[in-house]
Design an enzyme around this catalytic site. Sequence first.
Site, PDB file in Angstrom:
ATOM      1  N   TRP A 665      53.433  51.413  40.049  1.00 26.77           N
ATOM      2  CA  TRP A 665      52.847  50.824  41.282  1.00 26.77           C
ATOM      3  C   TRP A 665      53.648  50.871  42.632  1.00 26.77           C
ATOM      4  O   TRP A 665      54.861  50.833  42.545  1.00 26.77           O
ATOM      5  CB  TRP A 665      52.522  49.389  41.182  1.00 26.77           C
ATOM      6  N   GLU A 706      48.876  52.490  39.095  1.00 24.15           N
ATOM      7  CA  GLU A 706      47.955  51.118  39.489  1.00 24.15           C
ATOM      8  C   GLU A 706      47.694  51.136  40.838  1.00 24.15           C
ATOM      9  O   GLU A 706      48.583  51.232  41.637  1.00 24.15           O
ATOM     10  CB  GLU A 706      49.180  49.918  39.294  1.00 24.15           C
ATOM     11  N   LYS A 708      45.666  49.558  44.170  1.00 27.72           N
ATOM     12  CA  LYS A 708      45.465  48.224  44.839  1.00 27.72           C
ATOM     13  C   LYS A 708      44.711  48.439  46.253  1.00 27.72           C
ATOM     14  O   LYS A 708      44.614  49.332  46.964  1.00 27.72           O
ATOM     15  CB  LYS A 708      46.926  47.784  45.245  1.00 27.72           C
ATOM     16  N   ASP A 739      44.555  46.081  37.615  1.00 28.79           N
ATOM     17  CA  ASP A 739      45.142  44.758  38.151  1.00 28.79           C
ATOM     18  C   ASP A 739      43.793  43.809  38.514  1.00 28.79           C
ATOM     19  O   ASP A 739      43.384  44.141  39.507  1.00 28.79           O
ATOM     20  CB  ASP A 739      46.042  44.847  39.243  1.00 28.79           C
ATOM     21  N   HIS A 742      43.447  43.281  42.510  1.00 31.05           N
ATOM     22  CA  HIS A 742      43.630  44.391  43.544  1.00 31.05           C
ATOM     23  C   HIS A 742      42.246  45.135  43.864  1.00 31.05           C
ATOM     24  O   HIS A 742      42.340  46.141  44.290  1.00 31.05           O
ATOM     25  CB  HIS A 742      44.460  45.499  42.724  1.00 31.05           C
ATOM     26  N   HIS A 766      46.612  44.647  34.196  1.00 31.54           N
ATOM     27  CA  HIS A 766      47.485  43.490  34.891  1.00 31.54           C
ATOM     28  C   HIS A 766      46.346  42.369  35.027  1.00 31.54           C
ATOM     29  O   HIS A 766      45.815  42.480  35.782  1.00 31.54           O
ATOM     30  CB  HIS A 766      48.304  44.053  36.179  1.00 31.54           C
ATOM     31  N   ASP A 774      45.863  36.130  48.129  1.00 35.74           N
ATOM     32  CA  ASP A 774      46.914  36.411  47.070  1.00 35.74           C
ATOM     33  C   ASP A 774      46.231  36.970  45.748  1.00 35.74           C
ATOM     34  O   ASP A 774      45.273  36.758  45.375  1.00 35.74           O
ATOM     35  CB  ASP A 774      47.524  35.120  46.679  1.00 35.74           C
ATOM     36  N   ASP A 776      48.014  37.167  42.685  1.00 36.10           N
ATOM     37  CA  ASP A 776      48.775  36.703  41.679  1.00 36.10           C
ATOM     38  C   ASP A 776      49.046  35.294  41.669  1.00 36.10           C
ATOM     39  O   ASP A 776      50.205  34.820  41.095  1.00 36.10           O
ATOM     40  CB  ASP A 776      50.179  37.426  42.008  1.00 36.10           C
ATOM     41  N   ASP A 806      50.123  39.800  35.156  1.00 34.05           N
ATOM     42  CA  ASP A 806      50.878  40.122  36.604  1.00 34.05           C
ATOM     43  C   ASP A 806      50.403  38.814  37.358  1.00 34.05           C
ATOM     44  O   ASP A 806      49.410  38.751  38.131  1.00 34.05           O
ATOM     45  CB  ASP A 806      50.227  41.323  37.137  1.00 34.05           C
TER      46      ASP A 806
HETATM   47  C1  LIG Z   1      55.863  43.262  40.234  1.00 34.01           C
HETATM   48  C2  LIG Z   1      54.559  44.030  39.916  1.00 34.01           C
HETATM   49  O1  LIG Z   1      54.772  45.306  39.368  1.00 34.01           O
HETATM   50  C3  LIG Z   1      53.767  43.789  41.021  1.00 34.01           C
HETATM   51  O2  LIG Z   1      53.013  42.909  41.032  1.00 34.01           O
HETATM   52  C4  LIG Z   1      52.358  45.123  40.807  1.00 34.01           C
HETATM   53  O3  LIG Z   1      52.043  45.293  39.517  1.00 34.01           O
HETATM   54  C5  LIG Z   1      51.191  44.537  41.702  1.00 34.01           C
HETATM   55  O4  LIG Z   1      50.335  44.179  41.246  1.00 34.01           O
HETATM   56  C6  LIG Z   1      51.403  44.482  43.140  1.00 34.01           C
HETATM   57  O5  LIG Z   1      50.380  43.646  43.589  1.00 34.01           O
HETATM   58 MN   LIG Z   2      49.918  44.529  39.015  1.00 35.62          MN
END
Ligand SMILES: C[C@H](O)[C@H](O)[C@@H](O)C(=O)CO
Ligand SMILES: [Mn+2]
Length: 899
Positions: A665, A706, A708, A739, A742, A766, A774, A776, A806
């Site tokens: 990523w 990955e 985003k 992810d 994303h 992920h 956000d 995450d 993730d």
């Molecule tokens: C820390 C990770 O690699 C990171 O979160 C990445 O995978 C991601 O999702 C960034 O938004």
């Molecule tokens: Mn990720």
Amino acid sequence: MAKGSVVVLDVGKTLAKATLWSPERRLLLKRSRPNARITESGLPVLDYKGIEEWLAGVLKEFAATADIEAIVPVGHGASGCLVEGDRLIVPPLDYEATPPDDICQEYRAVRDAFALTGSPCLPMGLNFGTQLFWLQSVFPKEFARGTILMWPQYWAWRLCGEKAIEVTSLGCHTDLWQPTTGKPSPMAVAQGWAKRFAPLRKASDVLGHVSHEWRERTGLSRHCKVLCGLHDSNAALLASRLHPEIGNRECTVLSTGTWFIAMRSLPSAADSPILTEDRDCLFNVDVWGNPVPSSRFMGGREAELLEDSAGDFVDVAGNADELMRLARKAVEDGVCALPAFEAGVGPFPRNIGRWIKRPADKLGRRAVAALYLALMANASLDLIGARGRIIIEGRFGADPVFTRALAALRPADAIYLSNAADNLAFGALGLFDDAIPSGSDMKKVDPLDVDIARYAEAWRAMVTDGGTVQTDNNKGATTMHAGITSAYEAAKQRYAALGVNTDEALKKLDAISISIQCWQGDDVGGFETVGAALSGGIQATGNYPGKARSLAELRADAEKAVSLIPGKHRFNLHASYLDNGGKKVDRDEIEPKHFQSWIDWAKKVGMGLDFNPTYFSHPKAADGFTLSHADKGIRDFWIQHGIQSRKIGAEIGKQLGSTCATNFWMPDGFKDIPADRQSPRERMADSLDKIFAAKIDPKLNVDSVEAKLFGIGVESYTVGSHEFYMGYAVSRGTHLTLDSGHFHPTEVISDKISSILMFCPGLVLHVSRPVRWDSDHVVVLDDELQSIGRELVRSGKLDKVHIGLDYFDASINRVAAWVIGTRNILKSLMMGFLEPSATLRKAELEGDFTSRLALNEELKSLPWAAVWDYWCETKGVPVGTAWLDEVKTYEREVLSKRA
Ligand SMILES: C[C@H](O)[C@H](O)[C@@H](O)C(=O)CO
Ligand SMILES: [Mn+2]
């Protein structure tokens, strides 16, 4: 005494072995080969062709070494086949294959009572009768004309062309024989099988001489005899008689291997105990046709499951002292495993295996596994009334914790070790020529010097209570937690009514590994430099105390979390978590050696590892671009980082024997509207091509990219968008990472899984939870997570998916964050496995969308939580919120002490 040399061919379930013995019965040569798993005409069959090919080579080598007078075949029980003339017409089935449900049910209705045959009703194809019943429905014509042979006699027939059948194999839980009368069972007669048996011969009978074909293939002489041969465990029983300590006295032989089989030679038939069918006791039959009370459990397999070391087994001899120390400590601390880890067999077939205070490291688990084997063997021996002399043979004879614990558990008996490696072959030689000296001096085993009686008493109480067990780790005490099993049984029935087998669902769940993100433990800080600022458009917000400040602390926290999560999982590393020994190592210089301590740790705790290069939190990423940077120098730096990362991934995969998923990523992008969207994407693709140019065995490492949508400060344009990486992954054949944080707010990855799996070789997930800006937040059991679980299961391609997490939340206890998210993704997968998918698909195909909706809604309130609790319980992790108490204790005792 024979004049020439003798070959013993021992065809076991796992290995085929051949030994060559001199006329004085000295071992001259020994060869072995692992058996393969074979499917023929859609049926799982024994590796008879592969074994034959190997045997021809081995006999050729033996014939060139010595003048061979005879060959004695020995084979495992529960297998056989049908032959006609010189042709095999019905192949030998693998007894681990389970016949279709309807066959099993019909078979159960026709088989005879245990009291008649001494054969208990066993799972899979372990009753040879079950296999015949199944095979008869597949090969009805062949059954009308073929001759039934048992497995050792199949080899005798192959070698000399003579057909025979023999009691030790025929009487080995086949349902086909009556040990007390020495006649075929009523069922064998009624099914028409008895009249298809080859002529009954004695194990020591010479059936003939090696055939012309085999003489041509091997150079064996025309005088080389082929004996009828016998069942392997009976060969071990025979060998015991050769020891002066035993002679004709009563003894019990405990053969140890995949199966632990105790066989008691009775002084007289009048001493025969009453056996209990439902505890895996049975009557075998010795070479003279006498009943042999026997009991069994799958000790070798259970030891592997308990050790749980992903095939990287503990070297017992090399760690003998440490294992002994750990075993003593386990006895003192009440650490134990309760039966049965291989369900449905053994002295406690209905109990579900579980740990009491499962050790985190594999040495600790191995020591407790040895104690478990001793407790189980003790129970098995009691069931057949074993007394006086007990001889341990087979590979667990080399495990002093096991043998000495067993001696301590049975102070009234003399426990002996016999020549563990070749005893079985020696027994076969005894059959050929009984005037031979004993294979080895027997060694009497010293009891383990601990208070094992109390430990055994507590174990027994927990085992026999029938309730389930919950540990209170704070106090080291054990309390019973009844109700979980009964709730599970009720849930099982509810699901069964919908055609869902909950036991099967849990077996599938057992095979799932979640890749747990290292970066939740320290807010994505890493250990490259102290206090490095996080960049790349991601942020960990919050300041909850107790963040891991070192590799050691991170690993300790992860071990705590993993001990509270059911199943066996992986740890997902970032390059910035390297072990640089305090010296600066820049990103383009990282090497496998900087992750060796992680690999060693992973081996110790029995986890796999995955990897991520780190393209953020670095001066060369400060302006928001890395692999797509306009400056070639910066691009090259990051390309080298990618190349090094893949090498690390491959080394991880190699050392751990488990494929590492290396995920790329890159945060590259613009805050504001770009003038040129194309060029950075072209540079990115070119850089990635350079990184992926070197081919790496996909068994060791797979690469994934990955995408985003946007990050903080990268709101207008992200180079690695979804379209970019989908195109890249499909055109280059890499994995794609989805992810869940994303994408656009109403876009869900559950809808993308089926498409990606059609066009990419594999998928990395992920799993995360986006909340407004956000991406995450800690994963909760929301609708999307449930959909992800369902889609993954429905895909039928779980073997192609690397499920990772993730998220990184610094506002709550970080260990708890790991536990919550991982338990939730597991819950969602479990719900997927519990889905009556055939019924739902049928309704859909028939256009009955009303039923589809109704059933989908009903599923939400089915008792899946009872299945979950039960799974946690059987995996030895806390049920319900009990895990939180443990995290709170850890916080009090460990985390709060961190400055
Ligand atoms: C820390 C990770 O690699 C990171 O979160 C990445 O995978 C991601 O999702 C960034 O938004
Ligand atoms: Mn990720």
